[in-house]
Design a protein around this motif. Structure first.
Motif, short mmCIF file in Angstrom:
data_model
loop_
_atom_site.label_atom_id
_atom_site.label_comp_id
_atom_site.label_asym_id
_atom_site.label_seq_id
_atom_site.Cartn_x
_atom_site.Cartn_y
_atom_site.Cartn_z
N GLU A 1 0.82 -1.21 0.00
CA GLU A 1 0.00 0.00 0.00
C GLU A 1 0.85 1.26 0.00
N ALA A 2 1.94 1.25 0.78
CA ALA A 2 2.74 2.47 0.96
C ALA A 2 3.63 2.79 -0.23
N THR A 3 3.69 1.91 -1.23
CA THR A 3 4.53 2.24 -2.39
C THR A 3 3.89 3.32 -3.27
N THR A 4 2.56 3.47 -3.17
CA THR A 4 1.85 4.32 -4.11
C THR A 4 0.90 5.27 -3.40
N ALA A 5 1.13 6.57 -3.59
CA ALA A 5 0.24 7.60 -3.06
C ALA A 5 0.18 7.61 -1.53
N GLY A 6 1.30 7.29 -0.88
CA GLY A 6 1.45 7.45 0.56
C GLY A 6 0.31 6.88 1.37
N GLY A 7 -0.42 7.77 2.05
CA GLY A 7 -1.49 7.35 2.93
C GLY A 7 -2.81 7.06 2.23
N VAL A 8 -2.90 7.36 0.95
CA VAL A 8 -4.15 7.11 0.22
C VAL A 8 -4.28 5.61 -0.05
N PRO A 9 -5.35 4.98 0.44
CA PRO A 9 -5.41 3.51 0.34
C PRO A 9 -5.83 3.04 -1.04
N ILE A 10 -5.04 3.39 -2.04
CA ILE A 10 -5.43 3.09 -3.42
C ILE A 10 -5.22 1.61 -3.76
N ILE A 11 -4.19 0.99 -3.17
CA ILE A 11 -3.93 -0.42 -3.48
C ILE A 11 -5.06 -1.30 -2.95
N ARG A 12 -5.45 -1.06 -1.69
CA ARG A 12 -6.54 -1.85 -1.09
C ARG A 12 -7.84 -1.59 -1.86
N THR A 13 -8.09 -0.33 -2.21
CA THR A 13 -9.34 0.01 -2.89
C THR A 13 -9.42 -0.67 -4.26
N VAL A 14 -8.35 -0.60 -5.03
CA VAL A 14 -8.35 -1.25 -6.35
C VAL A 14 -8.46 -2.77 -6.18
N THR A 15 -7.75 -3.32 -5.22
CA THR A 15 -7.84 -4.78 -4.98
C THR A 15 -9.28 -5.19 -4.71
N ASN A 16 -9.97 -4.42 -3.87
CA ASN A 16 -11.37 -4.74 -3.56
C ASN A 16 -12.25 -4.59 -4.79
#
Lengths: 328, 328
Positions: A128-143
């Motif tokens: 998650e922390a590799t992309t856009a810092g605190g923005v939970p974009i990895i989890r959101t896209v995964t979901n």
């Protein structure tokens, strides 16, 4: 109370953020997961360097002391650059550790291999922390991917560039003046090349590409421009026409199903979701088949935002592997 | 191939959206989860009503036919209003079914009881679709809570009100004209009272309160205003001063740790993250201890956005209960 033993590789801003949050939230994490989390080892370059007081954890400059410790369940990695980070994480997976990384340079290139390796060894990878810092974009896209389909991702993925563009517009500063303000505020490195050349945003886009589309375009085929060539006049003229330059990383599937990507400054109007994103914030727009358009905006960097993204990954690992971790 | 049997209660826009997505994404879901998902029963009010062709599922107007079917693993609920929805879901939990609801009126009031009941029976409750349609705010806050602490949530939670305010500002329309445009576009019900009085936004705020703070304020203590009293002149005057009226639902902990909440029109400036949110979109701002400020923007309603939120809940249930579901 079962305990999860973790190691932190690298103790700069991000590594320290992870450590602090794990200390401060020890009781809450225990309550919500049923596990205590103990930092048992921290890998540093220079053991003699002065740093915050560390209780109960070994400080080492020898990665083998961590890799050879069979107690360790999870390895946090917050080093800069491709190597030795990739080798360390690869070895940690081989030893059966879950890994959580904030290292975008390494992950853009080696992420797909690490994920395959981790799947084979039945461990988890948090990034998650590799992309856009605190923005939970990895989890959101995964979901989203579970029951939907991503068509396009666009975003402001480099806070330094966005800060500089904002400053140039608001104050009519030159690129150099705005960059030096960013450096004074701690928003830019001493060597800001990766940020202002678009390379950093490109790497994050490639990480999103692997996640959302299962692959990356050929790196050579992606035009990557930075903001370092923009003149104050261009930015002020755009303002007069109610337009703004934003540094946008963009990836989409064209009609033939081919991945297309571009990174660079783009002129956008007031109706665009990225128009109002000023300062060091990051923003990501995801277009999907069913949901339509979703925009996430938040801090793109920082000790606590990035650290909290890594701790959120840890809690996800715990929930996924509760049954496996209990015997510890 | 193991199969998950689901029932859908209510076959209006949202129920039909769930059905369509489950049909269209059947192969993808099978591939990503290892399960086929079969809709075996649909509860309707009027069996004689003409509707899209349904293959393989029983259409019934008798809830007992669903509750007495021991095959059913998951119940989707997309009925309007508190009852009989609450009783149906309570009974479904008692039978050991996971439940997934889009019913905000019911869930604002009975959500806490359903969650306790579900915990006791070891089943899951999905309620992403109750709040902000396709915007994954429930999942995002749930993830944040694990290692962070929510301090405040503010949002535009009613798309109808936001559409009307946008129309009044852009075209100088009266409230009545803008409302009738919303109705013509399918953005407002024949009886729009709940939307324009603030009640709908209030209910969603109470759902977020339970989730983020573990409790709700006394409903009587929360001032709730709608947009139905706003005059076009007020809105145009605000525009001239570069301000905009937004209908904002807001909840936070004050210095004494007491929950404070308010729902109503608020004048905001161009720097505010809600300034640019026009039309039927919803937006939610979450302030936390570590992450700082995160903003999510997306479609607040619609067949596919809301249906996809419910299907995402289903996939979450599947991942959480893989071990339990396999024997089916």
């Amino acid at each position: 109370m079962p305990s999860i033993k973790v190691a932190i590789l690298g103790f700069g801003t991000v590594g320290e953020g992870v450590y602090r949050i794990l200390q401060e939230k020890r009781e809450e994490i225990k309550k919500s997961t049923g596990f205590t989390v103990d930092v048992v080892s921290i890998l540093v370059k220079d053991k003699a360097k002065e740093r915050m007081p560390i209780k109960g954890a070994q400080i080492t400059d020898n990665i083998q002391e961590i890799l050879n410790n069979p107690e360790i369940d999870v390895v946090f990695e917050a080093i800069v650059g491709e190597e030795p980070a990739y080798t360390y994480l690869s070895d940690a997976i081989e030893k059966g550790c879950h890994i959580i990384t904030a290292n975008k340079t390494m992950f853009a290139k080696h992420g797909p291999a690490l994920l395959k390796h981790a799947e084979f060894r039945d461990v988890q990878v948090g990034f998650e922390a590799t992309t856009a810092g605190g923005v939970p974009i990895i989890r959101t896209v995964t979901n989203l991917l579970a029951g939907d389909r991503v068509k396009r991702i666009q975003g402001i993925l480099n806070g330094t560039s966005n800060f500089i563009l904002t400053k140039m517009r608001d104050e009519g500063s030159s690129f150099k003046q705005a960059l030096s303000a960013a450096q004074q505020n701690g928003y830019a490195e001493a060597d800001p090349t990766d940020d202002v050349s678009g390379t950093d945003a490109f790497r994050k886009l490639m990480i999103l590409s692997s996640l959302a589309f299962g692959r990356q375009p050929d790196w050579e085929d992606v035009p990557v421009l930075g903001i370092d060539h923009l003149e104050p006049d261009e930015i002020l003229d755009a303002s007069k026409g109610d337009l703004r330059y934003r540094h946008v990383a963009d990836i989409w599937k064209d009609e033939k199903g081919k991945l297309q990507a571009a990174v660079g400054p783009v002129l956008i109007g007031a109706d665009h979701p990225l128009f109002g994103i000023d300062g060091v914030d990051n923003a990501v727009i995801v277009n999907t088949e069913y949901l339509g358009q979703l925009t996430l905006v938040g801090p793109g960097a920082g000790m606590y935002p990035t650290g909290s993204a890594m701790v959120a990954d840890l809690l996800h690992v715990i929930r996924q592997h509760e049954a496996i971790l209990v015997p510890n």
